[in-house]
Scaffold this motif. Structure first.
Motif, PDB file in Angstrom:
ATOM      1  N   TYR A  53      40.761  36.334  42.512  1.00  0.00           N
ATOM      2  CA  TYR A  53      42.180  36.512  42.317  1.00  0.00           C
ATOM      3  C   TYR A  53      42.616  37.799  41.665  1.00  0.00           C
ATOM      4  O   TYR A  53      41.834  38.525  40.848  1.00  0.00           O
ATOM      5  N   GLY A  55      46.086  41.130  41.897  1.00  0.00           N
ATOM      6  CA  GLY A  55      47.029  41.770  42.512  1.00  0.00           C
ATOM      7  C   GLY A  55      46.507  42.739  43.471  1.00  0.00           C
ATOM      8  O   GLY A  55      45.324  42.976  43.814  1.00  0.00           O
ATOM      9  N   GLU A 206      42.840  36.105  51.861  1.00  0.00           N
ATOM     10  CA  GLU A 206      44.308  35.678  51.800  1.00  0.00           C
ATOM     11  C   GLU A 206      44.548  34.788  53.023  1.00  0.00           C
ATOM     12  O   GLU A 206      45.699  35.040  53.703  1.00  0.00           O
ATOM     13  N   HIS A 239      46.127  34.842  46.084  1.00  0.00           N
ATOM     14  CA  HIS A 239      46.922  34.633  44.741  1.00  0.00           C
ATOM     15  C   HIS A 239      47.743  33.405  44.955  1.00  0.00           C
ATOM     16  O   HIS A 239      48.870  33.271  44.387  1.00  0.00           O
ATOM     17  N   ASP A 253      38.947  36.825  37.964  1.00  0.00           N
ATOM     18  CA  ASP A 253      40.217  37.099  37.575  1.00  0.00           C
ATOM     19  C   ASP A 253      39.897  38.632  37.809  1.00  0.00           C
ATOM     20  O   ASP A 253      39.530  39.190  36.663  1.00  0.00           O
ATOM     21  N   SER A 269      49.972  34.409  37.424  1.00  0.00           N
ATOM     22  CA  SER A 269      50.851  34.161  38.451  1.00  0.00           C
ATOM     23  C   SER A 269      51.096  32.497  38.388  1.00  0.00           C
ATOM     24  O   SER A 269      52.330  32.053  38.658  1.00  0.00           O
TER      25      SER A 269
END
Length: 284
Positions: A53, A55, A206, A239, A253, A269
């Motif tokens: 996970y 960004g 993803e 995510h 994370d 998130s």
């Protein structure tokens, strides 16, 4: 099933030692060096379902590509393989508990997108051919054709077929069945169910892209069953809260420094979604 037990990545000291030996200085990037080490990610200990996970820029896709290269997994699409990728992969170490199946692979968003485009193009081509056959049927059925030589034999067969069959049966028997028209989400889901077989290691980058919330939940059920009953192991970058909620998943994370293992409800998130819906709870 646990195919891959762990993988290690070079730390800052190893990376700096390697980069200091490079005499040329004209490179714009030393990718994948200094990506995972920036988040002090030196080792992944894997479970049947492991989730990365983070960004954009967190390194989750980089980690998947490194694992895929280290294990020589199959892939459909090209990726950002820099001049330094092979040397970086050599500096990684891993432990396999058993030989990988031939179906093991990495699946990226580009793979799914290309599949959807191919499927759409195939349908469009078949639709054009079908329209041409409609016209051929009418011309053949109502023509005043007479066979004058052996060269007319194929046209005679077409005329006889048109006169014996209805228009729809003529087209079906002359043209392969049309590929079923899928929505983007259905096509994307179809790709996963076609590529993921029993007993394999699968890296998914993803997978929520192009999937509606309903389809994401359907994919989660498929992946959970594949891991639980059909001997598959998954390493997933995402995510999406739906995929993060997978039963028994170990979640790293990568936004933390160092990267840390967390429960899915602890992730920022997911907490943001929770707080948003709690705020608007009365509207439901």
């Amino acid at each position: 099933m646990l195919y891959l037990s762990y993988i290690t990545f070079p730390g800052p000291e190893q990376e700096n030692s390697y980069l200091m030996r490079i005499k040329r200085t004209c490179y714009d990037s030393f990718y994948p060096f200094r990506i995972l080490s920036r988040h002090r990610l030196s080792r992944l200990d894997l479970e049947p379902v492991t989730i990365l996970y983070g960004g954009n820029g967190s390194g989750k896709t980089t980690a998947l590509n490194v694992i895929a290269e280290k294990l020589n997994l199959k892939r459909d699409s090209l990726y950002n393989r820099s001049s330094f990728f092979a040397d970086y992969v050599k500096m990684c170490d891993c432990r396999l508990n058993r030989a990988l199946s031939r179906d093991s692979r990495i699946i990226t968003s580009d793979d799914v997108f290309d599949f959807m485009l191919d499927l759409r193009t195939m349908n469009q081509g078949i639709d054009r051919k079908r329209e041409e056959l409609f016209e051929e049927y009418l011309d053949a059925k109502y023509s005043q054709f007479q066979m004058r030589s052996l060269a007319d034999y194929d046209q005679l067969k077409k005329v006889n077929l048109a006169r014996r069959k209805t228009q729809s049966r003529f087209v079906r028997e002359t043209l392969m069945d049309n590929v079923r028209e899928h929505s983007n989400g259905e096509s994307a889901f179809l790709y996963f169910t076609e590529k993921i077989r029993e007993d394999g290691l699968y890296l998914l980058d993803e997978p929520e892209n192009s999937l509606s919330p309903e389809k994401q939940q359907e994919l989660v059920g498929f992946l959970e069953d594949s891991a639980r009953f059909f001997g598959c192991q998954f390493v997933i970058s995402t995510h999406s809260p739906f995929i993060l909620s997978m039963r028994g998943a170990k979640i790293y994370d990568l936004d933390e420094e160092p990267a840390d293992v967390k429960g899915w409800t602890e992730l920022p998130s997911v907490r943001a979604y929770f707080e948003f819906f709690k705020k608007h709870e009365a509207e439901f």
